[in-house]
Motif scaffolding. Sequence first.
Motif, PDB file in Angstrom:
ATOM      1  N   CYS A  44       0.822  -1.212   0.000  1.00 44.25           N
ATOM      2  CA  CYS A  44       0.000   0.000   0.000  1.00 44.25           C
ATOM      3  C   CYS A  44       0.855   1.260   0.000  1.00 44.25           C
ATOM      4  O   CYS A  44       0.473   2.275  -0.580  1.00 44.25           O
ATOM      5  CB  CYS A  44      -0.943   0.012   1.202  1.00 44.25           C
ATOM      6  SG  CYS A  44      -2.280  -1.176   1.094  1.00 44.25           S
ATOM      7  N   ALA A  79      -9.572  -2.242  -8.372  1.00 45.28           N
ATOM      8  CA  ALA A  79     -10.367  -1.986  -7.166  1.00 45.28           C
ATOM      9  C   ALA A  79      -9.463  -1.896  -5.927  1.00 45.28           C
ATOM     10  O   ALA A  79      -9.648  -1.008  -5.083  1.00 45.28           O
ATOM     11  CB  ALA A  79     -11.419  -3.077  -6.998  1.00 45.28           C
ATOM     12  N   LEU A  80      -8.482  -2.801  -5.823  1.00 41.21           N
ATOM     13  CA  LEU A  80      -7.538  -2.744  -4.698  1.00 41.21           C
ATOM     14  C   LEU A  80      -6.758  -1.432  -4.703  1.00 41.21           C
ATOM     15  O   LEU A  80      -6.573  -0.794  -3.668  1.00 41.21           O
ATOM     16  CB  LEU A  80      -6.551  -3.916  -4.764  1.00 41.21           C
ATOM     17  CG  LEU A  80      -7.069  -5.300  -4.433  1.00 41.21           C
ATOM     18  CD1 LEU A  80      -5.989  -6.342  -4.724  1.00 41.21           C
ATOM     19  CD2 LEU A  80      -7.529  -5.390  -2.987  1.00 41.21           C
ATOM     20  N   LYS A  82      -7.527   1.500  -6.068  1.00 41.18           N
ATOM     21  CA  LYS A  82      -8.352   2.660  -5.696  1.00 41.18           C
ATOM     22  C   LYS A  82      -8.582   2.700  -4.191  1.00 41.18           C
ATOM     23  O   LYS A  82      -8.505   3.761  -3.569  1.00 41.18           O
ATOM     24  CB  LYS A  82      -9.695   2.604  -6.433  1.00 41.18           C
ATOM     25  CG  LYS A  82      -9.585   2.959  -7.891  1.00 41.18           C
ATOM     26  CD  LYS A  82     -10.938   2.848  -8.576  1.00 41.18           C
ATOM     27  CE  LYS A  82     -10.782   3.112 -10.066  1.00 41.18           C
ATOM     28  NZ  LYS A  82     -12.047   2.942 -10.781  1.00 41.18           N
ATOM     29  N   ARG A  83      -8.847   1.543  -3.619  1.00 41.08           N
ATOM     30  CA  ARG A  83      -9.096   1.493  -2.178  1.00 41.08           C
ATOM     31  C   ARG A  83      -7.838   1.851  -1.393  1.00 41.08           C
ATOM     32  O   ARG A  83      -7.897   2.585  -0.404  1.00 41.08           O
ATOM     33  CB  ARG A  83      -9.593   0.106  -1.792  1.00 41.08           C
ATOM     34  CG  ARG A  83     -10.120   0.031  -0.405  1.00 41.08           C
ATOM     35  CD  ARG A  83     -10.803  -1.293  -0.186  1.00 41.08           C
ATOM     36  NE  ARG A  83     -11.629  -1.222   0.999  1.00 41.08           N
ATOM     37  CZ  ARG A  83     -12.445  -2.154   1.369  1.00 41.08           C
ATOM     38  NH1 ARG A  83     -12.576  -3.243   0.649  1.00 41.08           N
ATOM     39  NH2 ARG A  83     -13.150  -2.037   2.456  1.00 41.08           N
ATOM     40  N   ALA A  84      -6.688   1.342  -1.816  1.00 45.79           N
ATOM     41  CA  ALA A  84      -5.428   1.642  -1.126  1.00 45.79           C
ATOM     42  C   ALA A  84      -5.093   3.126  -1.246  1.00 45.79           C
ATOM     43  O   ALA A  84      -4.629   3.741  -0.279  1.00 45.79           O
ATOM     44  CB  ALA A  84      -4.294   0.788  -1.695  1.00 45.79           C
ATOM     45  N   ARG A  86      -7.268   5.570  -1.673  1.00 47.62           N
ATOM     46  CA  ARG A  86      -8.277   6.313  -0.908  1.00 47.62           C
ATOM     47  C   ARG A  86      -8.056   6.186   0.600  1.00 47.62           C
ATOM     48  O   ARG A  86      -8.095   7.173   1.330  1.00 47.62           O
ATOM     49  CB  ARG A  86      -9.668   5.817  -1.288  1.00 47.62           C
ATOM     50  CG  ARG A  86     -10.813   6.562  -0.592  1.00 47.62           C
ATOM     51  CD  ARG A  86     -12.147   5.897  -0.812  1.00 47.62           C
ATOM     52  NE  ARG A  86     -12.174   4.629  -0.086  1.00 47.62           N
ATOM     53  CZ  ARG A  86     -12.769   3.524  -0.531  1.00 47.62           C
ATOM     54  NH1 ARG A  86     -13.398   3.522  -1.672  1.00 47.62           N
ATOM     55  NH2 ARG A  86     -12.731   2.423   0.184  1.00 47.62           N
ATOM     56  N   ASP A  87      -7.835   4.940   1.069  1.00 50.67           N
ATOM     57  CA  ASP A  87      -7.773   4.678   2.503  1.00 50.67           C
ATOM     58  C   ASP A  87      -6.356   4.581   3.065  1.00 50.67           C
ATOM     59  O   ASP A  87      -6.176   4.572   4.281  1.00 50.67           O
ATOM     60  CB  ASP A  87      -8.509   3.376   2.833  1.00 50.67           C
ATOM     61  CG  ASP A  87      -9.973   3.410   2.415  1.00 50.67           C
ATOM     62  OD1 ASP A  87     -10.528   4.517   2.207  1.00 50.67           O
ATOM     63  OD2 ASP A  87     -10.569   2.319   2.287  1.00 50.67           O
ATOM     64  N   LEU A  90      -5.475  -1.563   3.098  1.00 52.15           N
ATOM     65  CA  LEU A  90      -6.491  -2.504   2.645  1.00 52.15           C
ATOM     66  C   LEU A  90      -6.940  -3.322   3.848  1.00 52.15           C
ATOM     67  O   LEU A  90      -6.161  -3.563   4.766  1.00 52.15           O
ATOM     68  CB  LEU A  90      -5.930  -3.443   1.567  1.00 52.15           C
ATOM     69  CG  LEU A  90      -5.642  -2.810   0.217  1.00 52.15           C
ATOM     70  CD1 LEU A  90      -4.930  -3.804  -0.695  1.00 52.15           C
ATOM     71  CD2 LEU A  90      -6.921  -2.321  -0.442  1.00 52.15           C
ATOM     72  N   ASN A 101      -3.272 -10.300  -2.181  1.00 51.69           N
ATOM     73  CA  ASN A 101      -3.630  -8.895  -2.407  1.00 51.69           C
ATOM     74  C   ASN A 101      -2.380  -8.020  -2.446  1.00 51.69           C
ATOM     75  O   ASN A 101      -2.285  -7.097  -3.255  1.00 51.69           O
ATOM     76  CB  ASN A 101      -4.589  -8.402  -1.321  1.00 51.69           C
ATOM     77  CG  ASN A 101      -6.017  -8.826  -1.572  1.00 51.69           C
ATOM     78  OD1 ASN A 101      -6.377  -9.259  -2.668  1.00 51.69           O
ATOM     79  ND2 ASN A 101      -6.852  -8.701  -0.552  1.00 51.69           N
ATOM     80  N   ARG A 169     -16.909  -8.550  -7.561  1.00 54.10           N
ATOM     81  CA  ARG A 169     -16.477  -9.050  -6.263  1.00 54.10           C
ATOM     82  C   ARG A 169     -17.353 -10.213  -5.842  1.00 54.10           C
ATOM     83  O   ARG A 169     -18.547 -10.073  -5.736  1.00 54.10           O
ATOM     84  CB  ARG A 169     -16.541  -7.956  -5.225  1.00 54.10           C
ATOM     85  CG  ARG A 169     -15.511  -6.925  -5.525  1.00 54.10           C
ATOM     86  CD  ARG A 169     -15.575  -5.833  -4.541  1.00 54.10           C
ATOM     87  NE  ARG A 169     -14.901  -4.726  -5.208  1.00 54.10           N
ATOM     88  CZ  ARG A 169     -14.774  -3.556  -4.709  1.00 54.10           C
ATOM     89  NH1 ARG A 169     -15.263  -3.287  -3.552  1.00 54.10           N
ATOM     90  NH2 ARG A 169     -14.163  -2.626  -5.368  1.00 54.10           N
TER      91      ARG A 169
END
Length: 194
Positions: A44, A79-80, A82-84, A86-87, A90, A101, A169
């Motif tokens: 990440c 998707a991973l 974008k999430r990493a 954003r946040d 993971l 992942n 998913r």
Amino acid sequence: MNPPVIAPEIYALRPDFAALSILVAGARNGPSDPYGVEQLRLACEAQEPEWAEAHLDAWRDAYRAFGAKPQRTPCSVEALRKRAQRDGTLPLVNAVVDLYNAVSLRYALPIGGEDADAYAGTPRLVVAQGGEIFDTAQNGEPKIEVIDPGEVIRDSAEHGRPDAGNSRRNHRIWRGRAVRLYRRACRPESRRRR
């Protein structure tokens, strides 16, 4: 478990399609462990390789050719990613999922795991006829979707239902003793321009 079969129609959609399937037998999965947590954290935090965006563009093209809409149903690594971004992290799932992942994110590869013990029959990558039912989840709740004709799906006799692969998913999380990891590759240098 039989080796996976890729339908000839897949190559008509993407002549540059390639797949690697690895069966890991005797693996012991369990709760997230310190090694997997650290690998996921490093993935990440890592600077994205300079070739990653071109590689992801090739995947977007492949998903469009496979009947998916990348903005609505991105490949798993997208998707991973974008999430990493954003946040900054993971979620932890379990030891095996955390590791694949981390590898997926670090190398911009859509990698998925399957519980090989749960498969009935031969896993196949096919073009949907339309009307197949797909079990998924939305906002943590089970959801059933009907697959459109022409979408590429993984199909097996498991529960008599297809899996729309990493383009959607799937709510079934791997918990078994053996896992099959998928890496599907469409080479960026051979990607078609539109």
